[in-house]
Design a protein around this motif. Structure first.
Motif, PDB file in Angstrom:
ATOM      1  N   VAL A 102     -11.734  39.067  -4.173  1.00  0.00           N
ATOM      2  CA  VAL A 102     -11.887  37.623  -4.013  1.00  0.00           C
ATOM      3  C   VAL A 102     -10.540  36.947  -3.770  1.00  0.00           C
ATOM      4  N   ASP A 103      -9.519  37.346  -4.512  1.00  0.00           N
ATOM      5  CA  ASP A 103      -8.199  36.732  -4.372  1.00  0.00           C
ATOM      6  C   ASP A 103      -7.682  36.863  -2.944  1.00  0.00           C
ATOM      7  N   THR A 104      -7.777  38.069  -2.401  1.00  0.00           N
ATOM      8  CA  THR A 104      -7.303  38.321  -1.040  1.00  0.00           C
ATOM      9  C   THR A 104      -8.049  37.465  -0.030  1.00  0.00           C
ATOM     10  N   ILE A 105      -9.367  37.396  -0.188  1.00  0.00           N
ATOM     11  CA  ILE A 105     -10.200  36.629   0.739  1.00  0.00           C
ATOM     12  C   ILE A 105      -9.814  35.157   0.731  1.00  0.00           C
ATOM     13  N   LEU A 106      -9.662  34.577  -0.462  1.00  0.00           N
ATOM     14  CA  LEU A 106      -9.347  33.155  -0.562  1.00  0.00           C
ATOM     15  C   LEU A 106      -7.977  32.832   0.022  1.00  0.00           C
ATOM     16  N   VAL A 107      -6.986  33.659  -0.298  1.00  0.00           N
ATOM     17  CA  VAL A 107      -5.632  33.417   0.215  1.00  0.00           C
ATOM     18  C   VAL A 107      -5.618  33.468   1.735  1.00  0.00           C
ATOM     19  N   MET A 108      -6.256  34.490   2.312  1.00  0.00           N
ATOM     20  CA  MET A 108      -6.236  34.644   3.770  1.00  0.00           C
ATOM     21  C   MET A 108      -7.034  33.541   4.462  1.00  0.00           C
ATOM     22  N   ARG A 109      -8.177  33.169   3.889  1.00  0.00           N
ATOM     23  CA  ARG A 109      -8.982  32.121   4.525  1.00  0.00           C
ATOM     24  C   ARG A 109      -8.250  30.774   4.496  1.00  0.00           C
ATOM     25  N   ASN A 110      -7.654  30.433   3.357  1.00  0.00           N
ATOM     26  CA  ASN A 110      -6.965  29.150   3.267  1.00  0.00           C
ATOM     27  C   ASN A 110      -5.697  29.130   4.119  1.00  0.00           C
ATOM     28  N   ALA A 111      -5.050  30.283   4.230  1.00  0.00           N
ATOM     29  CA  ALA A 111      -3.885  30.365   5.119  1.00  0.00           C
ATOM     30  C   ALA A 111      -4.325  30.188   6.565  1.00  0.00           C
ATOM     31  N   ALA A 112      -5.496  30.731   6.905  1.00  0.00           N
ATOM     32  CA  ALA A 112      -6.017  30.574   8.266  1.00  0.00           C
ATOM     33  C   ALA A 112      -6.401  29.125   8.535  1.00  0.00           C
ATOM     34  N   ALA A 113      -6.889  28.432   7.504  1.00  0.00           N
ATOM     35  CA  ALA A 113      -7.343  27.052   7.667  1.00  0.00           C
ATOM     36  C   ALA A 113      -6.201  26.051   7.736  1.00  0.00           C
ATOM     37  N   GLY A 114      -5.110  26.334   7.057  1.00  0.00           N
ATOM     38  CA  GLY A 114      -4.049  25.340   7.005  1.00  0.00           C
ATOM     39  C   GLY A 114      -2.635  25.865   6.989  1.00  0.00           C
ATOM     40  N   GLY A 115      -2.436  27.112   7.364  1.00  0.00           N
ATOM     41  CA  GLY A 115      -1.081  27.652   7.399  1.00  0.00           C
ATOM     42  C   GLY A 115      -0.679  28.335   6.109  1.00  0.00           C
ATOM     43  N   TRP A 116       0.509  28.911   6.136  1.00  0.00           N
ATOM     44  CA  TRP A 116       0.963  29.731   5.016  1.00  0.00           C
ATOM     45  C   TRP A 116       1.099  28.918   3.726  1.00  0.00           C
ATOM     46  N   ARG A 117       1.382  27.609   3.841  1.00  0.00           N
ATOM     47  CA  ARG A 117       1.579  26.786   2.644  1.00  0.00           C
ATOM     48  C   ARG A 117       0.311  26.731   1.796  1.00  0.00           C
ATOM     49  N   LEU A 118      -0.855  26.549   2.443  1.00  0.00           N
ATOM     50  CA  LEU A 118      -2.095  26.503   1.687  1.00  0.00           C
ATOM     51  C   LEU A 118      -2.436  27.879   1.122  1.00  0.00           C
ATOM     52  N   GLY A 119      -2.084  28.932   1.867  1.00  0.00           N
ATOM     53  CA  GLY A 119      -2.275  30.280   1.340  1.00  0.00           C
ATOM     54  C   GLY A 119      -1.394  30.518   0.119  1.00  0.00           C
ATOM     55  N   PHE A 120      -0.153  30.032   0.198  1.00  0.00           N
ATOM     56  CA  PHE A 120       0.782  30.173  -0.919  1.00  0.00           C
ATOM     57  C   PHE A 120       0.275  29.424  -2.154  1.00  0.00           C
ATOM     58  N   LEU A 121      -0.221  28.198  -1.969  1.00  0.00           N
ATOM     59  CA  LEU A 121      -0.716  27.402  -3.092  1.00  0.00           C
ATOM     60  C   LEU A 121      -1.983  28.014  -3.688  1.00  0.00           C
ATOM     61  N   THR A 122      -2.801  28.618  -2.846  1.00  0.00           N
ATOM     62  CA  THR A 122      -3.978  29.324  -3.354  1.00  0.00           C
ATOM     63  C   THR A 122      -3.539  30.489  -4.225  1.00  0.00           C
ATOM     64  N   SER A 123      -2.565  31.242  -3.746  1.00  0.00           N
ATOM     65  CA  SER A 123      -2.027  32.364  -4.512  1.00  0.00           C
ATOM     66  C   SER A 123      -1.400  31.887  -5.817  1.00  0.00           C
ATOM     67  N   LEU A 124      -0.695  30.757  -5.769  1.00  0.00           N
ATOM     68  CA  LEU A 124      -0.081  30.213  -6.981  1.00  0.00           C
ATOM     69  C   LEU A 124      -1.141  29.888  -8.026  1.00  0.00           C
ATOM     70  N   GLY A 125      -2.248  29.283  -7.588  1.00  0.00           N
ATOM     71  CA  GLY A 125      -3.333  28.986  -8.516  1.00  0.00           C
ATOM     72  C   GLY A 125      -3.924  30.246  -9.114  1.00  0.00           C
TER      73      GLY A 125
END
Length: 211
Positions: free
Chosen positions: A23-46
């Motif tokens: 699940v973690d991998t899926i969420l990080v990659m999807r959010n990074a795809a939706a809004g760039g690496w910053r959103l992927g990074f913030l998802t990972s931080l959470g």
């Protein structure tokens, strides 16, 4: 406390766990795809901040109470499953109305904010009982009873935090590099469809899995 710590077995196990798709991998990659690496990074931080909650619960023994009560465990498990299903449904809804991922001027998705990404990450981790079970089974093997269990648990969670952040940020950057390809509506539709189905699958599996 650190002179007797088994660094190699712990780091090897945590690294393998972190790099295993989930699940973690899926969420990080999807959010990074939706809004760039910053959103992927913030998802990972959470996601990674949630590790400290699990470590604290494990050290204080609250996880024992949770795992010892069938009703509490089931309620917690179903809550986590419902959240994964919710994320899956949202992804599938996006797939039904594909517009493509917007990466113009590296601006984030209009529908997904930094706070929203962070919140998704921390909720998906904290509401997932599997990390509780893992921490309860895994961390005690490395705890020295002559020192504070809480301090040691938080120390190990910190190591896990660093490894997970490095790996997931790397994934977010790789997805961000592919932003031109991901900007195509058809590609976005396939990505959202696969993500949605995987999240629904994880949610169903979590709801149906026994202890």
């Amino acid at each position: 406390m650190l002179e007797h710590f088994h660094w190699l077995p712990f780091l090897a196990a945590i690294t393998v766990l972190t790099m295993s798709p989930g699940v973690d991998t899926i969420l990080v990659m999807r959010n990074a795809a939706a809004g760039g690496w910053r959103l992927g990074f913030l998802t990972s931080l959470g996601i990674c901040m949630g590790l400290f909650a699990h470590a604290t619960l494990s050290a204080l023994g609250l996880s024992v109470i949770l795992l010892g009560s069938a009703n509490l465990f089931t309620a917690f498990k179903l809550l986590g499953a419902a959240y994964l299903v919710y994320l899956g449904v949202q992804a599938i809804r996006s797939a039904i109305r594909p517009t493509g991922m917007s990466f113009k001027d590296a601006k984030p998705s209009k529908t997904l904010t930094g706070w929203g990404s962070f919140r998704q990450g921390i909720l998906s981790n904290v509401l997932n009982p599997k990390p509780i079970i893992f921490y309860m089974a895994f961390l005690p093997q490395f705890i020295d009873p002559s020192h504070s269990a809480l301090a040691q648990s938080l120390f190990m969670a910190s190591l896990h935090f660093v490894i997970a952040m490095v790996w997931q940020t790397f994934l977010a950057l790789m997805v961000h590099k592919a932003r031109v390809w991901l900007a195509r509506p058809r590609v976005a539709q396939v990505l959202d469809s696969v993500t949605g189905l995987l999240l629904l699958g994880f949610g169903a599996k979590l709801a149906l899995t026994q202890r």
